[in-house]
Design a protein around this motif. Structure first.
Motif, PDB file in Angstrom:
ATOM      1  N   ARG A 157      16.182 -76.125  -3.906  1.00 40.43           N
ATOM      2  CA  ARG A 157      16.899 -74.708  -4.078  1.00 40.43           C
ATOM      3  C   ARG A 157      18.206 -74.568  -3.149  1.00 40.43           C
ATOM      4  O   ARG A 157      18.738 -73.517  -3.275  1.00 40.43           O
ATOM      5  N   PRO A 182       3.595 -71.926 -11.683  1.00 43.35           N
ATOM      6  CA  PRO A 182       4.460 -70.921 -12.389  1.00 43.35           C
ATOM      7  C   PRO A 182       6.032 -71.137 -12.142  1.00 43.35           C
ATOM      8  O   PRO A 182       6.966 -70.979 -12.847  1.00 43.35           O
ATOM      9  N   THR A 183       6.208 -71.669 -10.694  1.00 42.34           N
ATOM     10  CA  THR A 183       7.708 -71.932 -10.379  1.00 42.34           C
ATOM     11  C   THR A 183       8.125 -73.439 -11.122  1.00 42.34           C
ATOM     12  O   THR A 183       9.105 -73.187 -11.252  1.00 42.34           O
ATOM     13  N   GLN A 185       6.998 -74.461 -14.198  1.00 37.70           N
ATOM     14  CA  GLN A 185       7.418 -73.943 -15.402  1.00 37.70           C
ATOM     15  C   GLN A 185       8.640 -73.488 -15.553  1.00 37.70           C
ATOM     16  O   GLN A 185       9.575 -73.793 -16.386  1.00 37.70           O
ATOM     17  N   ALA A 186       9.207 -72.511 -14.726  1.00 36.96           N
ATOM     18  CA  ALA A 186      10.474 -72.103 -14.849  1.00 36.96           C
ATOM     19  C   ALA A 186      11.624 -72.790 -14.055  1.00 36.96           C
ATOM     20  O   ALA A 186      12.726 -72.603 -14.821  1.00 36.96           O
ATOM     21  N   HIS A 187      11.494 -73.441 -13.066  1.00 36.13           N
ATOM     22  CA  HIS A 187      12.569 -73.899 -12.534  1.00 36.13           C
ATOM     23  C   HIS A 187      12.667 -75.443 -12.238  1.00 36.13           C
ATOM     24  O   HIS A 187      13.763 -75.686 -11.770  1.00 36.13           O
ATOM     25  N   TRP A 188      11.450 -76.078 -12.391  1.00 34.05           N
ATOM     26  CA  TRP A 188      11.566 -77.471 -11.929  1.00 34.05           C
ATOM     27  C   TRP A 188      12.732 -78.272 -12.297  1.00 34.05           C
ATOM     28  O   TRP A 188      13.612 -78.971 -11.889  1.00 34.05           O
ATOM     29  N   HIS A 189      12.765 -78.336 -14.064  1.00 38.31           N
ATOM     30  CA  HIS A 189      13.762 -79.163 -14.766  1.00 38.31           C
ATOM     31  C   HIS A 189      15.285 -78.801 -14.379  1.00 38.31           C
ATOM     32  O   HIS A 189      15.937 -79.710 -13.995  1.00 38.31           O
ATOM     33  N   TYR A 219       2.388 -78.499 -10.430  1.00 39.61           N
ATOM     34  CA  TYR A 219       2.834 -78.740 -11.754  1.00 39.61           C
ATOM     35  C   TYR A 219       2.734 -80.223 -12.133  1.00 39.61           C
ATOM     36  O   TYR A 219       2.976 -80.457 -13.426  1.00 39.61           O
TER      37      TYR A 219
END
Length: 275
Positions: A157, A182-183, A185-189, A219
């Motif tokens: 990040r 949750p993070t 799914q939202a931010h990894w890729h 994840y």
């Protein structure tokens, strides 16, 4: 060059984690990988300081790291342990990556710089700095025709770290991680693709995945991104496995030539409010 990301579901028993790692490393080597990276907290995945104290060993002469060095030598492959906890004199731990060469010797180490300290709505405050001490040094290491840049999980990040690695010569950056669902799914890729695009580098992210003995869920979705930001390989699940891809240093040269962001970057003064 072939590289491999090893996805795991590490628990609280280092011996069991090493037993799970061995066949995955063997598969990576059999598939032609010259370098393999494992997730964050590969050798033990603790949830609190008490769990850490029960099993963490001093870095010098660490028995489980010695076994990893033997695996690297046996399979004739660079093995990058994404991280393990290392006890420090102040009672905290370093979250440390360790790279072994094909001869089994340690090549480089990196202590995670960015620690997750946050107050999350609906949850208890999370203070990684209460257990871990942050590193203060960015690290690169030679890796055949590539130069490897080190980072760990939450580091992704903070683009300034990746910019510094690329400007120091890194063209392949490793991101061992244990991302929450949750993070992830939202931010990894999007974060990993952004770090590849910004630096014109390959990014390889080896993840923990699934439900762990400490009660955490991670994840998975280990992936490899090329310097243009394309995901060229992914484990599209959270189960243990091995991800292998070919990478080419000429792709780095091409991407940085098409968008010379590193060369065009300039220093500037901090913003000031104008009346």
């Amino acid at each position: 060059m072939k590289i491999a990301a090893i996805q795991m579901r590490s628990g609280l028993d280092p011996e069991a984690n090493l037993a799970a790692l061995e066949p995955l490393l063997a598969e990576a080597a059999d598939r032609g990988a010259a370098y393999a990276v494992t997730p964050e907290v590969t050798l033990i995945f603790p949830e609190n300081r008490e769990q850490l104290k029960a099993v963490a060993a001093p870095f010098e002469g660490h028995p489980h790291l010695a076994r990893v060095g033997e695996m690297a030598h046996r399979h004739n492959i660079f093995v990058h342990i994404g991280s393990l906890p290392v006890p420090l004199e102040d009672g905290r731990f370093a979250n440390r990556s360790v790279l072994f060469g094909p001869d089994g010797a340690q090549v480089a180490t990196y202590d995670k710089i960015h620690l997750f300290d946050a107050d999350i709505a609906g949850l208890n405050a999370y203070r990684e700095s209460a257990t871990y001490k942050a590193g203060d040094r960015a690290v690169i290491a030679p890796l055949g025709d590539f130069t490897l840049g080190f980072s760990i999980c939450y580091d992704m990040r903070f683009p300034r770290l990746y910019n510094a690695l690329a400007n120091a010569g890194a063209n392949l950056i490793a991101v061992p991680a244990a991302f929450t669902v949750p993070t992830g799914q939202a931010h990894w890729h999007v974060l990993l693709r952004a770090r590849a695009i910004e630096t014109g580098s390959y990014v390889i992210a080896a993840a923990q995945g699934g439900s762990h003995a400490n009660g955490r869920a991670t994840y998975g979705h280990s992936l490899i991104v090329d310097p243009w930001g394309r995901v060229i390989a992914e484990l599209d699940h959270d189960a243990p496995g091995v991800l292998v891809a070919d990478i080419d240093p000429s792709a780095v040269v091409e991407a940085r030539g098409r968008v010379p962001a590193l060369a065009n970057a300039r220093d500037f003064s901090p913003p000031a409010l104008q009346n």
